[in-house]
Design a protein around this motif. Structure first.
Motif, PDB file in Angstrom:
ATOM      1  N   LYS A  51      -4.005   5.787  -4.494  1.00 15.21           N
ATOM      2  CA  LYS A  51      -2.570   4.890  -5.160  1.00 15.21           C
ATOM      3  C   LYS A  51      -2.140   6.783  -4.907  1.00 15.21           C
ATOM      4  O   LYS A  51      -0.471   5.436  -4.729  1.00 15.21           O
ATOM      5  N   THR A 109      -0.660   6.383  -1.389  1.00 16.03           N
ATOM      6  CA  THR A 109       0.010   5.066  -0.954  1.00 16.03           C
ATOM      7  C   THR A 109       1.480   5.218  -1.783  1.00 16.03           C
ATOM      8  O   THR A 109       2.728   4.688  -0.837  1.00 16.03           O
ATOM      9  N   LEU A 110       1.726   5.796  -2.987  1.00 12.82           N
ATOM     10  CA  LEU A 110       2.640   6.147  -3.324  1.00 12.82           C
ATOM     11  C   LEU A 110       3.664   6.872  -2.644  1.00 12.82           C
ATOM     12  O   LEU A 110       5.225   6.886  -2.077  1.00 12.82           O
ATOM     13  N   VAL A 132       7.257   5.779  -1.517  1.00 17.44           N
ATOM     14  CA  VAL A 132       8.766   6.678  -0.819  1.00 17.44           C
ATOM     15  C   VAL A 132       9.742   7.370  -0.237  1.00 17.44           C
ATOM     16  O   VAL A 132      10.544   7.895  -0.034  1.00 17.44           O
TER      17      VAL A 132
END
Length: 134
Positions: free
Chosen positions: A6, A9-10, A14
């Motif tokens: 997670k 992926t974040l 960005v």
């Protein structure tokens, strides 16, 4: 999905947003060359503030076009990244090697044998026949 996945992926989203948003928002549309480097911006600002300014140095090589200049910069960045990756990989390999040696030494001390199956007191060189004695 795990917590690390997670976070990765974040972070990827960005980075993608940082790359795409300036293009979508039209930042730099009022300029002739909207996404020039800081060197060009500084040169423009200096010539506006003091038109008779003389640079202290001149470049050793002036590329014939902006594309070649960008390619040389990308090559320089890739070489630098390669050197850094080699250095960090070497450090990690050495650390893993030291950890493996320490684990082997601990295993030898506890059961009295080496991973090759010889006893701790015997020498590996003693089990190998000299080169000239066949």
């Amino acid at each position: 999905m795990s917590r690390n996945a997670k976070i990765n992926t974040l972070l990827l989203l960005v980075v993608a947003a940082l790359a795409v948003l300036p293009l979508l928002l039209g930042l730099g549309d009022h300029k002739e060359e909207p996404f020039t480097g800081a060197d060009a911006e500084a040169e423009t600002a200096i010539t506006e503030l003091e038109p008779d300014y003389e640079p202290w140095f001149s470049p050793l090589y002036e590329p014939p076009s902006g594309e070649i200049e960008s390619a040389l910069f990308a090559l320089q960045a890739a070489l630098g990244a390669g050197v850094l990756a080699y250095y960090f990989g070497l450090r990690k390999g050495r650390r893993q090697g030291e950890a493996h040696s320490a684990a082997t030494a601990t295993a030898t001390a506890t059961d009295g044998t080496t991973p090759a199956g010889t006893t701790a007191g015997s020498s590996a060189a003693a089990t190998v026949a000299p080169a000239g004695d066949e």
